[in-house]
Design a protein around this motif. Structure first.
Motif, PDB file in Angstrom:
ATOM      1  N   GLY A   4       0.824  -1.196   0.000  1.00  0.00           N
ATOM      2  CA  GLY A   4       0.000   0.000   0.000  1.00  0.00           C
ATOM      3  C   GLY A   4       0.860   1.249   0.000  1.00  0.00           C
ATOM      4  N   ASP A  61       1.166   3.194   2.251  1.00  0.00           N
ATOM      5  CA  ASP A  61       1.754   3.289   3.583  1.00  0.00           C
ATOM      6  C   ASP A  61       2.897   2.293   3.798  1.00  0.00           C
ATOM      7  N   VAL A  82       2.702  -0.973   3.753  1.00  0.00           N
ATOM      8  CA  VAL A  82       2.238  -2.223   4.355  1.00  0.00           C
ATOM      9  C   VAL A  82       1.932  -3.247   3.261  1.00  0.00           C
ATOM     10  N   VAL A 131       0.294  -5.957   1.029  1.00  0.00           N
ATOM     11  CA  VAL A 131      -1.088  -6.251   0.659  1.00  0.00           C
ATOM     12  C   VAL A 131      -1.214  -7.669   0.109  1.00  0.00           C
ATOM     13  N   SER A 161      -3.240 -14.698   0.862  1.00  0.00           N
ATOM     14  CA  SER A 161      -4.545 -14.109   1.130  1.00  0.00           C
ATOM     15  C   SER A 161      -5.090 -14.656   2.439  1.00  0.00           C
ATOM     16  N   THR A 212      -3.811   3.101   0.763  1.00  0.00           N
ATOM     17  CA  THR A 212      -3.183   2.403   1.882  1.00  0.00           C
ATOM     18  C   THR A 212      -3.560   0.930   1.815  1.00  0.00           C
ATOM     19  N   ALA A 213      -2.829   0.112   2.539  1.00  0.00           N
ATOM     20  CA  ALA A 213      -3.112  -1.327   2.544  1.00  0.00           C
ATOM     21  C   ALA A 213      -4.534  -1.603   3.024  1.00  0.00           C
ATOM     22  N   ALA A 214      -4.965  -0.918   4.086  1.00  0.00           N
ATOM     23  CA  ALA A 214      -6.316  -1.139   4.619  1.00  0.00           C
ATOM     24  C   ALA A 214      -7.376  -0.770   3.583  1.00  0.00           C
ATOM     25  N   ASN A 215      -7.172   0.343   2.884  1.00  0.00           N
ATOM     26  CA  ASN A 215      -8.136   0.744   1.852  1.00  0.00           C
ATOM     27  C   ASN A 215      -8.123  -0.231   0.685  1.00  0.00           C
ATOM     28  N   VAL A 269      -7.410  -3.454   0.795  1.00  0.00           N
ATOM     29  CA  VAL A 269      -8.093  -4.688   1.223  1.00  0.00           C
ATOM     30  C   VAL A 269      -9.599  -4.494   1.167  1.00  0.00           C
ATOM     31  N   ASP A 270     -10.063  -3.300   1.501  1.00  0.00           N
ATOM     32  CA  ASP A 270     -11.500  -3.011   1.413  1.00  0.00           C
ATOM     33  C   ASP A 270     -12.011  -3.103  -0.019  1.00  0.00           C
TER      34      ASP A 270
END
Length: 83
Positions: free
Chosen positions: A15, A17, A19, A21, A39, A71-74, A76-77
Motif C-alpha cells: 500500500g 503506507d 504495508v 497487501v 490471502s 493504503t493497505a487497509a483501503n 483490502v477493502d
C-alpha cells in the motif's frame, strides 16, 4: 496510469503506507490477481481464496514491488474475491 505489462508474477504488492497487501499471481485485464497463499483464510474454514485489486490503484512499479496509491487497509477493502 502505468503500463500493466510491467507487473509480473510473484511481485510484492504494498500500500501507499508501505504495508504488505499481497503477491501478484497475474494481471487479468484491468485487475491484479493476488496469490491464494498470501490471502487471508475465510472464516468458514474453506481456506484462502484469490483476491483481485483494480489495476488503476497502481502508483508505481519499482524492482519487484508494486506500490499502490491507496493504503493497505483501503486496498483490502477494495478486494474482489474469486471463487
Amino acid at each position: 496510469m502505468h503500463d500493466h505489462s510491467n507487473i509480473k508474477e510473484h511481485m510484492k504488492v504494498i500500500g501507499a503506507d508501505g504495508v504488505h497487501v499481497g503477491t501478484v499471481d497475474h494481471v487479468d485485464g484491468e485487475r491484479i490477481k493476488l496469490t491464494k497463499t498470501d490471502s487471508p483464510s475465510t472464516e468458514s474454514g474453506q481456506g484462502a481464496k484469490h483476491h483481485y485489486l483494480p489495476a488503476g490503484l497502481v502508483a508505481e512499479i519499482e524492482g519487484d514491488t508494486v506500490r499502490l496509491s491507496a493504503t493497505a487497509a483501503n486496498a483490502v477493502d477494495m478486494f474482489e474475491t474469486a471463487e
